[in-house]
Design a protein around this motif. Structure first.
Motif, PDB file in Angstrom:
ATOM      1  N   GLN A   1       1.051   3.848  -3.093  1.00 28.72           N
ATOM      2  CA  GLN A   1       0.544   5.204  -2.851  1.00 28.72           C
ATOM      3  C   GLN A   1       1.627   6.235  -3.137  1.00 28.72           C
ATOM      4  O   GLN A   1       1.355   7.298  -3.686  1.00 28.72           O
TER       5      GLN A   1
ATOM      6  N   LYS B   1       1.392   9.146  -5.840  1.00 27.08           N
ATOM      7  CA  LYS B   1       1.260  10.486  -5.254  1.00 27.08           C
ATOM      8  C   LYS B   1       1.959  11.532  -6.122  1.00 27.08           C
ATOM      9  O   LYS B   1       1.456  12.647  -6.288  1.00 27.08           O
TER      10      LYS B   1
ATOM     11  N   SER C   1       0.829  -1.213   0.000  1.00 26.53           N
ATOM     12  CA  SER C   1       0.000   0.000   0.000  1.00 26.53           C
ATOM     13  C   SER C   1       0.853   1.248   0.000  1.00 26.53           C
ATOM     14  O   SER C   1       0.675   2.152  -0.817  1.00 26.53           O
TER      15      SER C   1
END
Ligand code: GDP
Length: 296
Positions: A11, A15, A7
């Motif tokens: 991410q 981002k 995760s």
């Protein structure tokens, strides 16, 4: 939390894109590289990763710009959709027999959580369908397994059929007769596991299958073993017509490789996940929810 490493990595890779007004091919390539590494570190099968990245690039570069989403959000949406697809798209349910009882045979290597999962599944069916299951103790080589199943039966107030008999197929046959007499709507068969797949184990499971004609043959695999779980699934599926996977110990799995590869490698759906040691720690598996959870 399950998959926290993956995760975090995904991410982070995405981002960088969300703040941008415009995304170049170089941005996509950079993000793809990071996603690729994140998936490989999560122990996802390399071929599955390769296909995944190819698809992401194709979609991200070919996509018509949607007015409502900024480019970064569009890429996230693409990754979300592809992760969902990789895990099987739709949630898969248990097969139901046209006449009761529906028979579920649980197979798997020793220590993966097979016996515990028999109990969890009984509990799940009682809670969700007010079911009246009967459990059959078919793991006769480990006396502790029979005791364990009896205890689970007591906890759930569910009958457990066991017999002092060396012929497991016979035990299963007698257990099924009992279930028919008592009009149980489900029968869940616990079977023996070994440390690794061997011929004697497979022969026994095949004999049980011939007697029981299970509507569901579920393979229990330990999520924490990563890609090894997919190999085990392929091994069992060669000899038995598996109908689905129960992925246990997801609560301890920070990587996620098994959950992400097993469907793509074997074609078998994950039907349930085990998320703890307690009898209520079983959840039906929804690829879309899992993808959203991974992407945060
Ligand atoms: P079997 O040999 O495959 O029948 O395995 P058991 O059912 O005896 O389980 C082995 C161990 O794994 C036990 O300590 C269980 O409590 C544990 N276990 C099973 N499922 C899960 C799970 O989903 N999460 C966690 N954390 N532990 C589990």
């Amino acid at each position: 939390m399950a998959f926290e490493n993956l995760s975090e990595r995904l991410q982070k890779a995405l981002k960088n894109l969300t703040g941008k007004g415009k995304i170049s091919e170089a941005d996509i390539n950079q993000a793809s590289r990071e996603i690729r590494l994140a998936l490989l570190e999560a122990d996802v099968n390399f071929k599955v990763v390769k296909d995944f990245i190819k698809q992401i690039k194709k979609e991200a570069l070919g996509k018509e710009v949607q007015e409502s989403l900024n480019p970064g959000q569009q890429v996230i949406k693409i990754v979300d959709e592809q992760l969902t697809k990789m895990m099987g798209e739709e949630a898969v349910k248990l097969n139901k027999a046209p006449h009761i009882p529906t028979i579920i045979m649980m197979v798997g290597l020793q220590g993966t959580g097979k016996t515990t999962t028999v109990g969890k599944l009984a509990n799940y069916l009682i809670k969700n369908e007010k079911a009246r299951p009967l459990l059959i103790a078919g793991d006769i080589y480990r006396p502790a397994a029979i005791d364990q199943l009896r205890q689970i039966g007591q906890q759930l107030n569910v009958p457990v059929y066991s017999e002092d008999n060396k012929d497991v197929a016979q035990i299963v046959e007698h257990g099924l007769n009992q279930a028919k007499e008592d009009k149980n709507d489900y029968v869940i068969i616990d079977t023996a596991g070994r440390l690794e797949i061997d011929e004697a184990l497979m022969d026994e499971l095949k004999r049980i299958t011939e007697v029981a004609h299970p509507d569901n043959t579920l393979l229990v695999v330990d999520a924490m073993t990563g890609q090894a779980a997919t190999q085990v699934a392929e091994g069992f599926n060669k000899d038995l017509d598996l109908t689905g996977i129960v992925l246990t110990k997801l609560d301890g799995d920070t990587r996620g490789g098994a959950a992400l590869s097993v469907r793509a490698v074997t074609g078998l759906p994950i039907i349930f996940t085990g998320q703890g040691e307690k009898l209520d720690a079983l959840e039906s598996f929804h690829p879309d929810r899992m993808a959203s959870r991974i992407l945060g």
